[in-house]
Design a protein around this motif. Structure first.
Motif, PDB file in Angstrom:
ATOM      1  N   ASP A  36      48.470  36.893  41.853  1.00  9.38           N
ATOM      2  CA  ASP A  36      49.202  38.094  42.218  1.00  9.38           C
ATOM      3  C   ASP A  36      49.178  39.170  41.143  1.00  9.38           C
ATOM      4  OD1 ASP A  36      49.853  37.133  44.701  1.00  9.38           O
ATOM      5  OD2 ASP A  36      51.778  36.296  44.070  1.00  9.38           O
ATOM      6  N   ASP A  37      48.919  38.797  39.906  1.00  8.95           N
ATOM      7  CA  ASP A  37      48.832  39.787  38.840  1.00  8.95           C
ATOM      8  C   ASP A  37      47.534  40.585  39.019  1.00  8.95           C
ATOM      9  OD1 ASP A  37      47.740  40.567  35.976  1.00  8.95           O
ATOM     10  OD2 ASP A  37      49.925  40.424  35.831  1.00  8.95           O
ATOM     11  N   THR A  38      47.674  41.903  39.201  1.00  5.95           N
ATOM     12  CA  THR A  38      46.515  42.740  39.527  1.00  5.95           C
ATOM     13  C   THR A  38      45.439  42.678  38.449  1.00  5.95           C
ATOM     14  OG1 THR A  38      47.888  44.252  40.818  1.00  5.95           O
ATOM     15  CG2 THR A  38      45.768  45.090  40.061  1.00  5.95           C
ATOM     16  N   ALA A  39      45.835  42.770  37.199  1.00  3.33           N
ATOM     17  CA  ALA A  39      44.847  42.751  36.113  1.00  3.33           C
ATOM     18  C   ALA A  39      44.129  41.412  36.050  1.00  3.33           C
ATOM     19  CB  ALA A  39      45.539  43.051  34.785  1.00  3.33           C
ATOM     20  N   LYS A  40      44.884  40.332  36.177  1.00  4.01           N
ATOM     21  CA  LYS A  40      44.257  39.009  36.146  1.00  4.01           C
ATOM     22  C   LYS A  40      43.340  38.806  37.351  1.00  4.01           C
ATOM     23  CE  LYS A  40      47.894  36.618  33.529  1.00  4.01           C
ATOM     24  NZ  LYS A  40      48.925  35.547  33.586  1.00  4.01           N
ATOM     25  N   ALA A  41      43.784  39.256  38.523  1.00  9.61           N
ATOM     26  CA  ALA A  41      42.959  39.111  39.724  1.00  9.61           C
ATOM     27  C   ALA A  41      41.647  39.867  39.574  1.00  9.61           C
ATOM     28  CB  ALA A  41      43.729  39.613  40.944  1.00  9.61           C
ATOM     29  N   ARG A  42      41.729  41.071  38.996  1.00 11.08           N
ATOM     30  CA  ARG A  42      40.516  41.865  38.792  1.00 11.08           C
ATOM     31  C   ARG A  42      39.585  41.168  37.806  1.00 11.08           C
ATOM     32  NH1 ARG A  42      42.862  46.167  37.070  1.00 11.08           N
ATOM     33  NH2 ARG A  42      43.136  47.163  39.108  1.00 11.08           N
ATOM     34  N   GLN A  43      40.147  40.572  36.765  1.00 12.95           N
ATOM     35  CA  GLN A  43      39.336  39.891  35.750  1.00 12.95           C
ATOM     36  C   GLN A  43      38.659  38.655  36.332  1.00 12.95           C
ATOM     37  OE1 GLN A  43      41.593  38.555  32.395  1.00 12.95           O
ATOM     38  NE2 GLN A  43      39.805  38.071  31.148  1.00 12.95           N
ATOM     39  N   ILE A  44      39.408  37.874  37.113  1.00  6.21           N
ATOM     40  CA  ILE A  44      38.830  36.669  37.727  1.00  6.21           C
ATOM     41  C   ILE A  44      37.697  37.049  38.675  1.00  6.21           C
ATOM     42  CG2 ILE A  44      39.307  34.740  39.279  1.00  6.21           C
ATOM     43  CD1 ILE A  44      42.168  34.726  38.145  1.00  6.21           C
ATOM     44  N   ALA A  45      37.937  38.083  39.487  1.00  8.33           N
ATOM     45  CA  ALA A  45      36.916  38.513  40.441  1.00  8.33           C
ATOM     46  C   ALA A  45      35.638  38.939  39.719  1.00  8.33           C
ATOM     47  CB  ALA A  45      37.454  39.650  41.298  1.00  8.33           C
ATOM     48  N   LYS A  46      35.803  39.650  38.623  1.00  6.34           N
ATOM     49  CA  LYS A  46      34.635  40.110  37.877  1.00  6.34           C
ATOM     50  C   LYS A  46      33.902  38.959  37.219  1.00  6.34           C
ATOM     51  CE  LYS A  46      33.237  43.420  34.316  1.00  6.34           C
ATOM     52  NZ  LYS A  46      33.705  44.466  33.355  1.00  6.34           N
ATOM     53  N   SER A  47      34.639  38.032  36.608  1.00  6.63           N
ATOM     54  CA  SER A  47      34.004  36.933  35.872  1.00  6.63           C
ATOM     55  C   SER A  47      33.334  35.936  36.804  1.00  6.63           C
ATOM     56  CB  SER A  47      35.031  36.220  34.995  1.00  6.63           C
ATOM     57  OG  SER A  47      36.035  35.605  35.787  1.00  6.63           O
TER      58      SER A  47
END
Length: 679
Positions: free
Chosen positions: A369-380
């Motif tokens: 649910d954390d937007t920054a973490k979600a974006r990082q996971i999606a990118k990695s």
């Protein structure tokens, strides 16, 4: 020897004939056994009697066992192969079981040494029935539009080479379809030479077989055959995209040569496949007995409609090709959208398990649910991002998810899992402030084919016949007052469709007031929203009989539509359901079905909604093209017709004890919060 009945339904299962097999695959693959049983064959082990048959898998390495026993016992031989639309991935790559079989009592279809049942169909069947040929044309168009082929597990993001190339099709080394034509490496090299000589100066692209690209079996071509003019293409790509840019197609006996015919080519054929010799190919080694000229639709009708046994995995019965296309389209779409994996945000805990079943079949979903973490996971992890539409806010580059329009038997607020979901990569259907994928589909509805419109009409008839709606709630209907009846459905007042799609009229009381003001002599029927009635959401109207003639609590909304002349609504889905039933609809907001010429619109509808739609065009976009459906019985992606059948028959698993307890707690909290707001 008589061929078992070609009846495609469960009711027409032919009288079984015992089929003795000597290949373990027949015993280890339940789908294979099931299709054969439905086609009238009873799989057995042992030695056949005088009236029995022996089954073999094409010209596989084990086929000689069955051939020897059939010859010694003097019984018939049945040759079995996968149909031409098989699965997402090759069987050798762990692919799912086949969606159809070819069952031949004379020869395997790819062996030119003896006429197969397929060749006899092509040579002798009249193939002049207008209905059959129309079905063939429609199926060809569907296959091309959905980019289907024997193994359809490839993404559509991969772009084909720049047009103007010559396409040379490789096959797997030692494949039975190659050896049956008496060919080998020399013939493939000859084909490559012809491709260059007949197209001087053109680039030559060798398309690698999917099994070769996966490292399962070598092909006949390799890097040693490439130069500055010749290149290998091993990336997974749609054959229909590949055919479009080709100026010539060369094949020995590949199924891609068969598909090239329907892509408009006259392929140069160096073997003797079943599709050669009918005037649609240029044949290096003609089969003398094939003298008939066929049209493309005739070839397709025989090879894809009359010859195979197609299987419906949802109804567990044989079917026509149209049923298999329904299934294959749904499975292929799901794989293409999900194979890279998802990172999901804004999903309530109870939703995660059903979402995992729908979107996590290829790779388990990651919830963050954390937007920054979600974006990082999606990118990695090179995954796409998914957000529940109501929680997405102004986020870009995310797919917004919401319930579909044939959702369940029971309320979402009661935590009943959905059977349909929409995943919108542009916006979301209820928010008119930006274009949604549904809106784009609706604007493109004028380009729908006749078969697509006919399918929408059939689905709409099934929905009306079964009395289906979004939630499929049932309730008694009292005797209604006589007169011109207008149904006014209440909504949840903090619903996103009202917050984003309404300007002047935003509350249930204002809606009732507008309906009464415009229709002072009509019978106004007020229907509170089910979630509001259940105490789960806000939207209660105090003293509704000040404006309405009758309040219909817990009444069946679909049954009501059969007894009213109009519906007035802000953005309720009941307006869409009324349109399906031919009821006049007036909108005071901007629901997805407004602005297309089918409703009287009093709200602000986006001017970009320019298309004038038919009811079938609306139905196709809203119920077929836009949502994805999930069958909880087979746990497979499915077409809308299957969900309609499950809802009509009630063959659905319950929401489970955990969800029911959560629903009760949610109701308690909703009731308390409503009281707090009133205080």
């Amino acid at each position: 020897m008589a061929v078992p009945s070609n009846d495609k339904t469960n009711a027409g299962v032919a009288t079984s004939r015992r089929l003795y097999v000597y290949n373990g695959g027949f015993l280890k693959q339940p789908r294979l056994r099931r299709i054969l049983h439905l086609a009238g064959y009873d799989i057995r082990l042992g030695l056949p009697g005088a009236n029995d048959l022996v089954g073999i898998w094409g010209q596989s390495p084990t086929a000689h066992r069955g051939q020897t026993i059939a010859a010694k016992r003097g019984v018939g031989l049945v040759r079995i192969e996968d149909a031409f639309l098989r699965s997402l991935h090759p069987g050798r790559a762990g692919g799912e079981p086949p969606l159809g079989l070819m069952i031949d009592h004379n020869a395997v279809h790819f062996d030119p040494s003896c006429p197969s049942d397929l060749e006899r169909l092509l040579a002798t069947e009249p193939l002049d029935d207008a209905g059959l040929l129309t079905r063939a044309a429609d199926a060809i168009a569907r296959i091309q539009s959905a980019h289907l082929t024997k193994y359809s597990g490839f993404p559509l993001a991969e772009q084909p080479p720049a047009p103007g190339y010559v396409l040379v099709i490789d096959q797997t080394r030692g494949d039975a379809a190659v050896t049956a034509s008496g060919a080998g490496r020399a013939e493939f090299l000859e084909m490559l030479v012809f491709a260059q000589e007949e197209h001087p100066g053109a680039r030559v692209i060798i398309k690698t077989h999917p099994e070769t690209a996966r490292g399962l079996r070598p092909g006949y071509f390799g890097p040693e055959d490439c130069n500055d003019r010749i290149s290998l293409l091993s990336d997974p790509i749609s054959p229909w995209q590949l055919m479009e840019g080709a100026v010539g197609v060369y094949t020995l006996s590949s199924q891609l040569g068969f598909e090239a015919i329907f892509a408009g080519h006259k392929p140069r054929v160096f073997g003797q496949p079943f599709y050669a010799g009918w005037g649609l190919t240029t044949d290096e080694r003609p089969v003398p007995r094939r003298q008939r000229s066929l049209t493309r639709n005739q070839l397709f009708a025989a090879a894809m409609i009359l010859y195979p046994k197609w299987y419906d995995p949802y109804r567990d019965q044989l079917c026509e090709i149209e049923g298999t296309l329904d299934a294959f389209e749904a499975m292929t779409r799901a794989w293409r959208e999900d194979h890279g994996g998802w990172v999901a945000s804004g999903m309530r805990l109870w939703k995660r398990r059903p979402l995992q079943k729908v979107f996590g079949r290829e790779k388990p979903m990651v919830f963050e649910d954390d937007t920054a973490k979600a974006r990082q996971i999606a990118k990695s992890k090179d995954r796409r991002r998914m957000v529940w539409a109501g929680k997405s806010g102004a986020l870009d580059q995310v797919v917004r998810v919401e319930d579909g329009f044939l959702r369940s038997r029971g309320l979402g607020a009661e935590l009943v899992p959905p059977l349909s979901l929409v995943a919108d990569d542009l916006g979301i259907y209820y928010d008119p402030s930006r274009e949604s994928r549904l809106e784009r589909l609706l604007n493109q509805s004028g380009a729908l084919r006749a078969d697509e419109l006919h399918r929408a009409a059939r689905l709409r008839r099934e929905i009306l016949k079964a009395g289906l709606s979004k939630y499929n709630l049932r309730g008694a209907i009292p005797d209604l007052p006589a007169g011109h009846r207008i149904l006014v459905p209440g909504q949840v007042e903090d619903d996103a469709s009202i917050l984003t799609g309404c300007s002047d009229v935003k509350t249930n009381r204002a809606l009732l007031q507008a309906a009464r003001d415009a229709n002072p002599d009509a019978v106004i029927l007020w229907k509170p929203h089910p979630d509001v009635e259940a105490g789960l959401r806000q939207g209660i109207v105090e003293n509704p009989l000040e404006l309405a003639d009758m309040v219909l609590e817990r009444a069946d909304p679909v049954a009501l539509l059969d007894q009213v002349q109009e519906v007035w609504t802000m953005t309720s889905l009941l307006g869409f359901e009324a349109l399906l039933r031919g009821v006049k609809v007036t909108t005071l907001g901007a629901p997805f079905y407004a602005g297309w010429g089918l409703t009287d619109d009093l709200g602000d509808v986006p001017p970009r909604r320019k298309a004038r739609l038919t009811l079938d065009g609306l139905t196709h976009a809203v119920l077929i093209a836009y949502p994805r459906y999930f069958d909880p019985v087979t746990n497979l992606p499915c077409p809308p017709e299957v969900v309609a059948k499950r809802l009509a028959e009630g063959t659905l698993p319950g929401p489970g004890v955990g969800n029911r307890l959560l629903a009760k707690l949610q109701g308690v909290f909703a009731s308390h919060s409503h009281l707090w707001r009133r205080q």
